[in-house]
Design an enzyme around this catalytic site. Sequence first.
Site, PDB file in Angstrom:
ATOM      1  N   LYS A   1       0.825  -1.207   0.000  1.00  0.00           N
ATOM      2  CA  LYS A   1       0.000   0.000   0.000  1.00  0.00           C
ATOM      3  C   LYS A   1       0.862   1.261   0.000  1.00  0.00           C
ATOM      4  CE  LYS A   1      -4.389  -1.624   1.877  1.00  0.00           C
ATOM      5  NZ  LYS A   1      -5.367  -1.510   2.978  1.00  0.00           N
TER       6      LYS A   1
ATOM      7  N   ARG B   1      -3.887  -9.873   5.091  1.00  0.00           N
ATOM      8  CA  ARG B   1      -4.462  -9.823   3.748  1.00  0.00           C
ATOM      9  C   ARG B   1      -3.350  -9.389   2.793  1.00  0.00           C
ATOM     10  NH1 ARG B   1      -6.806  -6.110   0.221  1.00  0.00           N
ATOM     11  NH2 ARG B   1      -8.504  -6.968  -1.058  1.00  0.00           N
TER      12      ARG B   1
END
Length: 274
Positions: free
Chosen positions: A213, A247
């Site tokens: 991210k 995740r």
Amino acid sequence: MKNRRYFTLNMGGRMLSLDTPVAMGILNATPDSFYESSRVKSERDISQRALDMVAEGAAILDVGGCSTRPGCEPAGEKEEMARLRRCLPVVRRACPDIPISVDTFRPDVARMCVEEYGVTMVNDVSGGSDEMFRMVARLRVPYVLMSIQPDVPSMLRTFGRQVDSLHEFGVADVVLDPGFGFGKTLDDNYRVLQQLEHLHVMDLPLLVGVSRKSMVHRLLGITPDEALNATTVLHVMALEKGAHILRVHDVRAAVEAIRIVGKVQQMENEEKEG
């Protein structure tokens, strides 16, 4: 994995133990996910990615049909459904025994995926709504409740109200996701990670999604393609603070991190007992 508590999730009648943390593999049935290598287009690509992630140790596959990357225009509900209708049967044929989560913020999409394709978890990045809570209660599947709050105190206040509502609606299995990258500045993200263990006061399993991210590549001045090493560092930190589910785009690296941190924790426990 200090302070980590232990849970199980009822995934379609089969119990998934979180005594040891697990990896949730990301499968994007979208043309515009922020990490290009995670996008799958053909049925062959979908099948191969699902098989690869399961072979590398994924305990759950998280399938999404609508990108929520910053600045994007979300696909419409019909398009999201169409993408998932193309993808989910392929995943189910390739990996018939793997629990599947659907990454969606739309109640009717969640209903379709559970009722038509046997999906066993709903992963909602919207921050939660009564409409979705009612739907998940009706579907009787675990629910990932993500926070868009910028700090842990605000997160805990909101989670407290929402979890009470979920239990009143009849949702049995709730997983908390602090929502890295959603409603947070770069510093907010790292402060939440630093304070992650405080979320254990909710006595619910924690899902952490930091894989490649912007909190990684913005800080380091790199691209998402270059962010695996830094992502693994964050995964180790999250595991030490008690994360139950990672995740991830890169299942093998996450599973290796889980095994190494687990070994160190086991030795620490043996020393205390000895």
